[in-house]
Design a protein around this motif. Structure first.
Motif, PDB file in Angstrom:
ATOM      1  N   ILE A   1       0.824  -1.206   0.000  1.00 39.18           N
ATOM      2  CA  ILE A   1       0.000   0.000   0.000  1.00 39.18           C
ATOM      3  C   ILE A   1       0.859   1.257   0.000  1.00 39.18           C
ATOM      4  N   ASP A   2       1.931   1.244   0.790  1.00 39.16           N
ATOM      5  CA  ASP A   2       2.675   2.463   1.047  1.00 39.16           C
ATOM      6  C   ASP A   2       4.020   2.547   0.330  1.00 39.16           C
ATOM      7  N   GLY A   3       4.483   1.440  -0.227  1.00 42.02           N
ATOM      8  CA  GLY A   3       5.774   1.445  -0.886  1.00 42.02           C
ATOM      9  C   GLY A   3       6.941   1.176   0.047  1.00 42.02           C
ATOM     10  N   TYR A   4       6.678   1.070   1.333  1.00 41.90           N
ATOM     11  CA  TYR A   4       7.705   0.734   2.318  1.00 41.90           C
ATOM     12  C   TYR A   4       7.018   0.045   3.482  1.00 41.90           C
ATOM     13  N   ASN A   5       7.798  -0.536   4.391  1.00 40.37           N
ATOM     14  CA  ASN A   5       7.246  -1.307   5.509  1.00 40.37           C
ATOM     15  C   ASN A   5       7.585  -0.659   6.843  1.00 40.37           C
ATOM     16  N   GLN A   6       6.605  -0.670   7.765  1.00 46.28           N
ATOM     17  CA  GLN A   6       6.844  -0.229   9.144  1.00 46.28           C
ATOM     18  C   GLN A   6       5.909  -1.004  10.063  1.00 46.28           C
ATOM     19  N   TYR A   7       6.499  -1.878  10.880  1.00 46.58           N
ATOM     20  CA  TYR A   7       5.726  -2.654  11.844  1.00 46.58           C
ATOM     21  C   TYR A   7       6.110  -2.188  13.241  1.00 46.58           C
ATOM     22  N   GLY A   8       5.170  -1.512  13.930  1.00 49.98           N
ATOM     23  CA  GLY A   8       5.419  -1.075  15.290  1.00 49.98           C
ATOM     24  C   GLY A   8       5.185  -2.198  16.283  1.00 49.98           C
ATOM     25  N   VAL A   9       5.776  -2.090  17.465  1.00 53.87           N
ATOM     26  CA  VAL A   9       5.689  -3.131  18.486  1.00 53.87           C
ATOM     27  C   VAL A   9       4.490  -2.873  19.399  1.00 53.87           C
ATOM     28  N   ILE A  10       3.688  -3.906  19.634  1.00 51.99           N
ATOM     29  CA  ILE A  10       2.538  -3.810  20.540  1.00 51.99           C
ATOM     30  C   ILE A  10       3.039  -3.848  21.989  1.00 51.99           C
ATOM     31  N   PRO A  11       2.643  -2.865  22.819  1.00 50.80           N
ATOM     32  CA  PRO A  11       3.049  -2.893  24.228  1.00 50.80           C
ATOM     33  C   PRO A  11       2.575  -4.170  24.914  1.00 50.80           C
ATOM     34  N   GLY A  12       3.437  -4.769  25.721  1.00 51.39           N
ATOM     35  CA  GLY A  12       3.111  -5.994  26.432  1.00 51.39           C
ATOM     36  C   GLY A  12       3.349  -7.259  25.654  1.00 51.39           C
ATOM     37  N   SER A  13       3.703  -7.146  24.372  1.00 53.31           N
ATOM     38  CA  SER A  13       3.989  -8.338  23.565  1.00 53.31           C
ATOM     39  C   SER A  13       5.334  -8.928  23.962  1.00 53.31           C
ATOM     40  N   LYS A  14       5.634 -10.133  23.441  1.00 50.83           N
ATOM     41  CA  LYS A  14       6.910 -10.777  23.717  1.00 50.83           C
ATOM     42  C   LYS A  14       8.074  -9.862  23.324  1.00 50.83           C
ATOM     43  N   VAL A  15       7.952  -9.224  22.162  1.00 55.59           N
ATOM     44  CA  VAL A  15       9.017  -8.336  21.693  1.00 55.59           C
ATOM     45  C   VAL A  15       9.246  -7.209  22.698  1.00 55.59           C
ATOM     46  N   ASP A  16       8.145  -6.626  23.186  1.00 57.34           N
ATOM     47  CA  ASP A  16       8.235  -5.524  24.144  1.00 57.34           C
ATOM     48  C   ASP A  16       8.833  -5.996  25.471  1.00 57.34           C
ATOM     49  N   LEU A  17       8.376  -7.122  25.983  1.00 50.26           N
ATOM     50  CA  LEU A  17       8.813  -7.594  27.292  1.00 50.26           C
ATOM     51  C   LEU A  17      10.290  -7.983  27.294  1.00 50.26           C
ATOM     52  N   LEU A  18      10.790  -8.487  26.169  1.00 47.04           N
ATOM     53  CA  LEU A  18      12.206  -8.833  26.066  1.00 47.04           C
ATOM     54  C   LEU A  18      13.074  -7.634  25.677  1.00 47.04           C
ATOM     55  N   ASP A  19      12.398  -6.496  25.401  1.00 48.82           N
ATOM     56  CA  ASP A  19      13.103  -5.305  24.917  1.00 48.82           C
ATOM     57  C   ASP A  19      13.996  -5.677  23.732  1.00 48.82           C
ATOM     58  N   ALA A  20      13.410  -6.476  22.840  1.00 50.70           N
ATOM     59  CA  ALA A  20      14.172  -7.017  21.715  1.00 50.70           C
ATOM     60  C   ALA A  20      13.961  -6.163  20.463  1.00 50.70           C
ATOM     61  N   GLY A  21      14.905  -6.280  19.555  1.00 54.87           N
ATOM     62  CA  GLY A  21      14.783  -5.617  18.263  1.00 54.87           C
ATOM     63  C   GLY A  21      15.371  -4.220  18.255  1.00 54.87           C
ATOM     64  N   SER A  22      15.305  -3.610  17.082  1.00 52.92           N
ATOM     65  CA  SER A  22      15.906  -2.297  16.858  1.00 52.92           C
ATOM     66  C   SER A  22      15.079  -1.177  17.486  1.00 52.92           C
ATOM     67  N   SER A  23      15.770  -0.220  18.076  1.00 56.27           N
ATOM     68  CA  SER A  23      15.089   0.958  18.630  1.00 56.27           C
ATOM     69  C   SER A  23      14.573   1.884  17.536  1.00 56.27           C
ATOM     70  N   LEU A  24      14.992   1.665  16.280  1.00 59.06           N
ATOM     71  CA  LEU A  24      14.500   2.515  15.191  1.00 59.06           C
ATOM     72  C   LEU A  24      12.992   2.406  15.030  1.00 59.06           C
ATOM     73  N   VAL A  25      12.411   1.243  15.385  1.00 56.29           N
ATOM     74  CA  VAL A  25      10.964   1.086  15.220  1.00 56.29           C
ATOM     75  C   VAL A  25      10.189   1.984  16.185  1.00 56.29           C
ATOM     76  N   ASP A  26      10.861   2.483  17.232  1.00 56.68           N
ATOM     77  CA  ASP A  26      10.198   3.398  18.156  1.00 56.68           C
ATOM     78  C   ASP A  26       9.903   4.746  17.508  1.00 56.68           C
ATOM     79  N   LEU A  27      10.533   4.994  16.364  1.00 59.02           N
ATOM     80  CA  LEU A  27      10.337   6.270  15.664  1.00 59.02           C
ATOM     81  C   LEU A  27       9.120   6.264  14.746  1.00 59.02           C
ATOM     82  N   TYR A  28       8.520   5.079  14.527  1.00 59.03           N
ATOM     83  CA  TYR A  28       7.386   4.992  13.610  1.00 59.03           C
ATOM     84  C   TYR A  28       6.199   5.803  14.139  1.00 59.03           C
ATOM     85  N   PRO A  29       5.380   6.392  13.232  1.00 64.33           N
ATOM     86  CA  PRO A  29       5.567   6.465  11.771  1.00 64.33           C
ATOM     87  C   PRO A  29       6.735   7.378  11.416  1.00 64.33           C
ATOM     88  N   LEU A  30       7.468   6.965  10.410  1.00 64.27           N
ATOM     89  CA  LEU A  30       8.735   7.608  10.071  1.00 64.27           C
ATOM     90  C   LEU A  30       8.852   7.791   8.569  1.00 64.27           C
TER      91      LEU A  30
END
Length: 439
Positions: free
Chosen positions: A360-389
């Motif tokens: 739809i947009d020509g690029y991808n941005q998947y934000g992290v849901i609070p309380g999810s496994k990704v959030d609880l492990l504080d895993a992944g890149s901090s760049l996603v915290d900037l979305y929408p970007l």
């Protein structure tokens, strides 16, 4: 004492360069300055070539720097035009045996070749910038588009590739071989387009072994690697080709891959082999939906099992391949996710909110849901915290809209030397207001 000189022709530029000793800024009026060859240009301090008007870039059709030092190109267009008979690996912009060279706020504008050999579908041709046997080279805040391969360095040290916008590439975005002390940071690498039947091995970032010899002290961090609406590629790849496990010189040493975001559809998301001292930390690897890609593979973290002193932690990935309990490996706190069975708690729908998808947009941005496994492990890149970007604004240089970029959706997985002459470049034309896409 610095001096500013304004030139309006190739002859004036040649004269200014021949008289420069260091500290000069040479402002170029808009237009095409043709071929620039500098050999043994050893300036005592920095000499800057800069467009007089940032909205009307001066351009070169070829640039060769040999055994030269202390030169900056600022707001310059490096503009290649395909000629019948050019090879895929045609190189018109080469830095060789040089040091303290900077390219900043510039554009490397490649070209397409329709109806010619293996490139009949009109995808990128030639190499954008090649660096050989050089040191202290900065390529920053610069756009590369419409090339076979965009940017490469071999047998070189102290290299900085930062803040670059690399897109519409047929094969490799950044390729390295036999290098030391390299920083690849804050680059936006996206929307590649393959050539059907070419046999290209597409990689966004590749560490090669041209002669078996490895590389050392490479940091790859804070980059966004997004397939976008282009063809899938490998993400970050360091193979074991031409190497001997018994030869210490063939190994890679001290590679750090951290805080990158990758959206793609090839199993080799981050794949590194034969490395002693490897850290893969806080990266996010996301599968692009199969309806867009034709149902190819899920990007993973893959590490060759013989690698030594390895740390893989706090990544978002569908799997970590290669770990079988090696005593010198640390593998922990990775958020293992999947997008195949939506009923399971590790499915994407329980981890991400879909801010942008390429269909739809020509690029991808998947934000992290609070309380999810990704959030609880504080895993992944901090760049996603900037979305929408806005990725273009983030990288600092916008993506040129390319006409007829090709792209095949296929499963395809020596350099021409410049002549030795120093002929005077052609006089510039009147210029255009902005860099234009190739025909």
């Amino acid at each position: 004492m610095s001096t500013t000189i304004t030139v309006t022709s190739a002859a004036e530029l040649n004269q200014a360069l021949s008289q420069a000793t260091g500290g000069e800024t040479i402002l170029l009026a808009a237009g095409n300055y043709g071929k620039l060859s500098l050999k043994n240009a050893q300036y005592a301090s920095n000499v800057t070539l800069k467009s007089a008007d940032p909205n009307a870039l001066a351009s070169f059709s070829e640039v060769y720097l040999t055994n030269s030092s202390n030169i900056t190109f600022d707001e310059i267009k490096f503009d290649y035009t395909f000629s019948q008979g050019d090879a895929n690996h045609t190189t018109k912009f080469l830095i060789s045996s040089s040091n303290n060279i900077t390219i900043d706020n510039s554009v490397f504008d490649g070209d397409f070749a329709s109806g010619t050999g293996t490139n009949a579908d009109g995808t990128g041709f030639g190499k954008g910038l090649v660096i050989r046997d050089s040191s202290s080279i900065d390529v920053i805040n610069t756009e590369f588009h419409s090339w076979w391969k965009a940017l490469g360095a071999s047998r070189s040290t102290d290299i900085n590739f930062s803040g670059n916008n690399i897109h519409t590439i047929r094969s490799d975005g950044i390729s390295l071989g036999e290098v030391q002390n390299v920083l690849i940071e804050n680059n936006y690498i996206h929307d590649f387009g393959g050539a059907a039947g070419s046999g290209d091995h597409r990689d966004m970032i590749q560490i090669q072994r041209s002669n078996g010899t490895g590389s050392s002290d490479i940091t790859i961090r804070n980059n966004i690697l997004d397939m976008g609406t282009g063809d899938y590629t490998q993400g970050i790849w360091a193979g074991q080709d031409k190497a001997s496990y018994s030869d210490a010189a063939d190994w890679n040493y001290n590679i750090v891959i951290e805080n990158n975001v990758l959206y793609n559809a090839h199993a080799n998301g981050i794949a590194v082999h034969m490395t002693n001292g490897l850290t893969i930390d806080s990266n996010t690897l996301i599968t692009v939906p199969s309806q867009q890609t034709g149902g190819v593979a899920t990007p993973k973290i893959i590490v060759g099992g013989s690698s030594k002193n390895v740390t893989v932690e706090q990544n978002v990935t569908p799997s970590v391949v290669g770990y079988t309990g090696q005593s010198d490996w640390i593998v922990q706190d990775n958020a293992i996710i999947q997008n195949r069975d939506p009923s399971l708690p590790d499915h994407y729908d329980f981890m991400f909110t879909y801010i942008a998808t390429a269909a739809i947009d020509g690029y991808n941005q998947y934000g992290v849901i609070p309380g999810s496994k990704v959030d609880l492990l504080d895993a992944g890149s901090s760049l996603v915290d900037l979305y929408p970007l806005d990725y273009d604004s983030w990288v600092g240089s916008s993506s040129t809209t390319v006409v007829n970029p090709g792209g095949s959706g296929t499963n395809n997985t020596g350099t021409t030397s410049p002549d030795s002459g120093t002929s005077t470049p052609t006089a510039p034309d009147s210029g255009t207001s902005t860099p234009t896409a190739p025909d």
